[in-house]
Design a protein around this motif. Structure first.
Motif, short mmCIF file in Angstrom:
data_model
loop_
_atom_site.label_atom_id
_atom_site.label_comp_id
_atom_site.label_asym_id
_atom_site.label_seq_id
_atom_site.Cartn_x
_atom_site.Cartn_y
_atom_site.Cartn_z
N PRO A 1 15.60 -51.33 57.22
CA PRO A 1 14.47 -50.44 56.95
C PRO A 1 14.32 -49.38 58.06
CG PRO A 1 13.67 -52.52 57.82
CD PRO A 1 15.17 -52.65 57.66
N PHE A 2 13.98 -48.17 57.66
CA PHE A 2 13.76 -47.07 58.59
C PHE A 2 12.48 -46.34 58.19
CE2 PHE A 2 18.34 -47.65 58.66
CZ PHE A 2 18.62 -47.62 60.01
N ASP A 3 11.78 -45.83 59.17
CA ASP A 3 10.62 -44.98 58.94
C ASP A 3 10.99 -43.58 59.41
OD1 ASP A 3 8.70 -46.78 57.87
OD2 ASP A 3 8.50 -47.68 59.85
N PHE A 4 11.12 -42.66 58.46
CA PHE A 4 11.52 -41.30 58.78
C PHE A 4 10.39 -40.33 58.51
CE2 PHE A 4 15.88 -42.87 57.48
CZ PHE A 4 16.38 -42.90 58.76
N VAL A 5 10.35 -39.27 59.31
CA VAL A 5 9.46 -38.14 59.11
C VAL A 5 10.36 -36.90 59.15
CG1 VAL A 5 7.50 -36.87 60.06
CG2 VAL A 5 7.57 -39.35 60.25
N ALA A 6 10.11 -35.94 58.27
CA ALA A 6 10.97 -34.76 58.16
C ALA A 6 11.11 -34.04 59.50
CB ALA A 6 10.44 -33.81 57.09
N SER A 7 10.03 -33.91 60.24
CA SER A 7 10.09 -33.19 61.52
C SER A 7 10.98 -33.92 62.53
CB SER A 7 8.69 -32.99 62.09
OG SER A 7 8.06 -34.24 62.31
N GLU A 8 11.02 -35.25 62.47
CA GLU A 8 11.89 -36.01 63.37
C GLU A 8 13.36 -35.78 63.02
OE1 GLU A 8 9.03 -39.78 64.50
OE2 GLU A 8 10.42 -39.96 62.82
N VAL A 9 13.66 -35.74 61.73
CA VAL A 9 15.03 -35.48 61.29
C VAL A 9 15.45 -34.08 61.74
CG1 VAL A 9 16.55 -35.21 59.28
CG2 VAL A 9 14.87 -37.07 59.34
N GLU A 10 14.57 -33.11 61.57
CA GLU A 10 14.87 -31.74 62.00
C GLU A 10 15.12 -31.69 63.50
OE1 GLU A 10 11.42 -29.74 60.56
OE2 GLU A 10 12.27 -29.43 58.57
N ALA A 11 14.31 -32.39 64.28
CA ALA A 11 14.47 -32.40 65.74
C ALA A 11 15.78 -33.06 66.15
CB ALA A 11 13.29 -33.12 66.38
N LEU A 12 16.15 -34.15 65.49
CA LEU A 12 17.41 -34.83 65.81
C LEU A 12 18.63 -33.96 65.50
CD1 LEU A 12 16.65 -38.43 64.53
CD2 LEU A 12 17.12 -37.78 66.89
#
Length: 93
Positions: A9-20
């Motif tokens: 399981p993962f908890d993702f937020v769009a802004s975190e993906v963009e930052a990574l």
């Protein structure tokens, strides 16, 4: 948003993906891809970075589903067409 990739399981937020992905150079895009900002990345490359798992541990479909749910645009990039062969007349001068 919670999603499961390769049984984890993962908890993702769009802004975190963009930052990574901000300082990551996209690999040549073929097959399933995702548009993040102005760049197009293969979903397997993004999946490897955001999950910190080996690409062989998950499918492109798992990552594509998660990224679509986050609001990213996913596309299927075709491999570039090979350059046309020169005509026989061009070779003889």
């Amino acid at each position: 948003m919670r999603c499961v990739i390769a049984r984890f399981p993962f908890d993702f937020v769009a802004s975190e993906v963009e930052a990574l992905m901000a300082n990551v150079k996209p690999e040549p895009a073929t097959g399933p891809c995702v548009v993040i900002g102005r760049r197009t990345y293969p979903v397997k490359q993004v999946g490897e970075i955001i999950t910190r798992q080996d690409r062989r541990d998950f499918t492109a479909l798992e990552v594509t589903r998660a990224l679509r749910r986050l609001g990213f645009t996913c596309v299927n990039q075709a491999a570039p067409a090979p350059a046309p062969a020169p005509a026989v007349g061009d070779l003889l001068g």
